[in-house]
Design a protein around this motif. Structure first.
Motif, mmCIF file in Angstrom:
data_model
loop_
_atom_site.group_PDB
_atom_site.id
_atom_site.type_symbol
_atom_site.label_atom_id
_atom_site.label_comp_id
_atom_site.label_asym_id
_atom_site.label_seq_id
_atom_site.Cartn_x
_atom_site.Cartn_y
_atom_site.Cartn_z
ATOM 1 N N SER A 98 47.570 16.016 57.813
ATOM 2 C CA SER A 98 48.502 17.084 58.074
ATOM 3 C C SER A 98 47.894 18.025 59.361
ATOM 4 O O SER A 98 48.633 19.116 59.624
ATOM 5 N N GLY A 99 46.616 17.945 59.618
ATOM 6 C CA GLY A 99 46.303 18.639 60.792
ATOM 7 C C GLY A 99 45.315 19.911 60.189
ATOM 8 O O GLY A 99 44.912 20.606 61.294
ATOM 9 N N TYR A 100 45.229 20.295 59.107
ATOM 10 C CA TYR A 100 44.475 21.402 58.474
ATOM 11 C C TYR A 100 43.059 21.080 58.933
ATOM 12 O O TYR A 100 42.565 22.204 59.512
ATOM 13 N N GLN A 101 42.378 19.777 58.400
ATOM 14 C CA GLN A 101 41.076 19.872 59.018
ATOM 15 C C GLN A 101 40.769 20.152 60.368
ATOM 16 O O GLN A 101 39.843 20.839 60.902
ATOM 17 N N ARG A 117 46.720 7.106 62.780
ATOM 18 C CA ARG A 117 47.346 5.631 62.827
ATOM 19 C C ARG A 117 48.848 6.015 62.549
ATOM 20 O O ARG A 117 49.631 5.154 62.852
ATOM 21 N N ILE A 118 49.336 7.010 61.580
ATOM 22 C CA ILE A 118 50.938 7.114 61.379
ATOM 23 C C ILE A 118 51.473 8.053 62.360
ATOM 24 O O ILE A 118 50.871 9.345 62.278
ATOM 25 N N ALA A 119 52.217 7.708 63.218
ATOM 26 C CA ALA A 119 52.955 8.515 64.072
ATOM 27 C C ALA A 119 53.670 9.829 63.841
ATOM 28 O O ALA A 119 53.411 10.861 64.346
ATOM 29 N N SER A 120 54.260 9.621 62.733
ATOM 30 C CA SER A 120 55.273 10.744 62.374
ATOM 31 C C SER A 120 54.078 11.591 61.591
ATOM 32 O O SER A 120 54.459 13.274 61.868
ATOM 33 N N ARG A 126 50.769 17.852 65.313
ATOM 34 C CA ARG A 126 50.653 18.486 66.738
ATOM 35 C C ARG A 126 51.744 19.697 66.930
ATOM 36 O O ARG A 126 51.459 20.514 67.518
ATOM 37 N N ASN A 127 52.595 19.397 66.110
ATOM 38 C CA ASN A 127 53.709 20.724 66.063
ATOM 39 C C ASN A 127 53.166 21.873 65.414
ATOM 40 O O ASN A 127 53.240 23.034 65.968
ATOM 41 N N VAL A 128 52.544 21.730 64.285
ATOM 42 C CA VAL A 128 52.036 22.823 63.734
ATOM 43 C C VAL A 128 50.976 23.543 64.333
ATOM 44 O O VAL A 128 50.778 24.738 64.513
ATOM 45 N N LEU A 129 50.189 22.698 64.881
ATOM 46 C CA LEU A 129 48.908 23.269 65.507
ATOM 47 C C LEU A 129 49.174 24.058 66.908
ATOM 48 O O LEU A 129 48.782 24.764 67.211
ATOM 49 N N GLY A 130 50.389 23.171 67.548
ATOM 50 C CA GLY A 130 50.947 24.212 68.654
ATOM 51 C C GLY A 130 51.597 25.304 68.381
ATOM 52 O O GLY A 130 51.252 26.190 69.272
ATOM 53 N N ARG A 131 52.258 25.505 67.206
ATOM 54 C CA ARG A 131 52.998 26.562 66.772
ATOM 55 C C ARG A 131 52.062 27.650 66.530
ATOM 56 O O ARG A 131 51.791 28.911 66.800
#
Ligand code: SAH
Length: 226
Positions: A98-101, A117-120, A126-131
């Motif tokens: 999820s990008g939380y860690q 490993r899973i692109a989606s 990447r989107n949420v961390l960018g926002r």
């Protein structure tokens, strides 16, 4: 059930986040001030599919799609504290999910290199961390058991998927004096390992028991793991 719409003021989530830090982290022995402030700051609800946001501060893992999970808040805090992060550290994370860690690491360390490993999942992270405004995170889709050689060595490495053993490339890509935190065991139950490297000497200490989704690939489990 209390249902929070995304458009509602975030103060309810802020309250739940503060309560999570007190009841799930501090009561259970998390003391690192940097970890505590990062966990108080990062909005975990933003890393979840909309229908699961009401459960963002629940004391457990949650599904994030593709058969993967966002780790329990306590596990994120425990592993991050175990890394003994310093503000100038360059960190490699395997298993972005999820990008939380990733956000917790990026709050504390200088740079975070994260491999999924899973692109989606990587694109969503990447989107949420960018926002949220993180500019010190670098993303890669690929097999993280091979590390990310181009930017090695790393001061700290965290693996958030279950491995049968410490992948050799990760030990090679660790700085002298560096530290790896990784769940080691079977595909259904593991224990957190703290690995340190001094010169040619690699030593390992054991932490708490845990259950992570498998690390898949060379130096991990086969795709059809059982
Ligand atoms: N820290 C994440 C945990 C995600 S679950 C979070 O809290 O959201 C573990 C992740 O590791 C999954 O997204 C899975 O796809 C990923 N993964 C498994 N094997 C991998 C590998 N060899 N390289 C990179 N990522 C891997």
């Amino acid at each position: 059930m209390i249902y929070y719409r995304e458009s509602e003021p975030s103060s309810e989530f802020d309250k739940l986040r503060k309560r999570m830090v007190e009841e799930q982290l501090i009561t259970r022995g998390i003391t690192d001030e940097r970890v505590i402030s990062a966990m108080l700051k990062v909005p975990r609800e933003k890393f979840l599919p909309p229908d699961l946001r009401p459960y963002a501060y629940k004391d457990g893992p949650l599904p994030i799609g593709e058969g993967q999970t966002i780790s329990q808040p306590f596990m994120v805090a425990y592993m991050t504290e175990g890394l003994e992060l310093q503000p100038m550290d360059k960190v490699l994370e395997i298993g972005t999910g999820s990008g939380y860690q990733t956000a917790i690491l990026a709050e504390i360390a200088r740079e975070v290199y994260t491999v999924e490993r899973i692109a989606s999942l990587l694109e969503a992270a990447r989107n949420v961390l960018g926002r949220l405004g993180y500019t010190n995170v670098y993303f890669k889709v690929g097999n993280g058991t091979l590390g990310w050689k181009e930017y090695a060595p790393y001061d700290k490495i965290i693996v958030t998927a279950a491995a049968p053993e410490v992948p050799k490339p990760l030990i090679e890509q660790l700085s002298d004096g560096g530290r790896i935190v990784i769940p080691i065991g079977s595909t259904w139950s593991q224990r957190i390992a703290f690995v340190t490297k001094r010169g040619n000497k690699v030593s390992m200490d054991w932490g708490i028991d845990c259950v992570f989704v498998p690390l898949v690939g060379e130096y991990g489990w086969r795709e059809d793991y059982q």
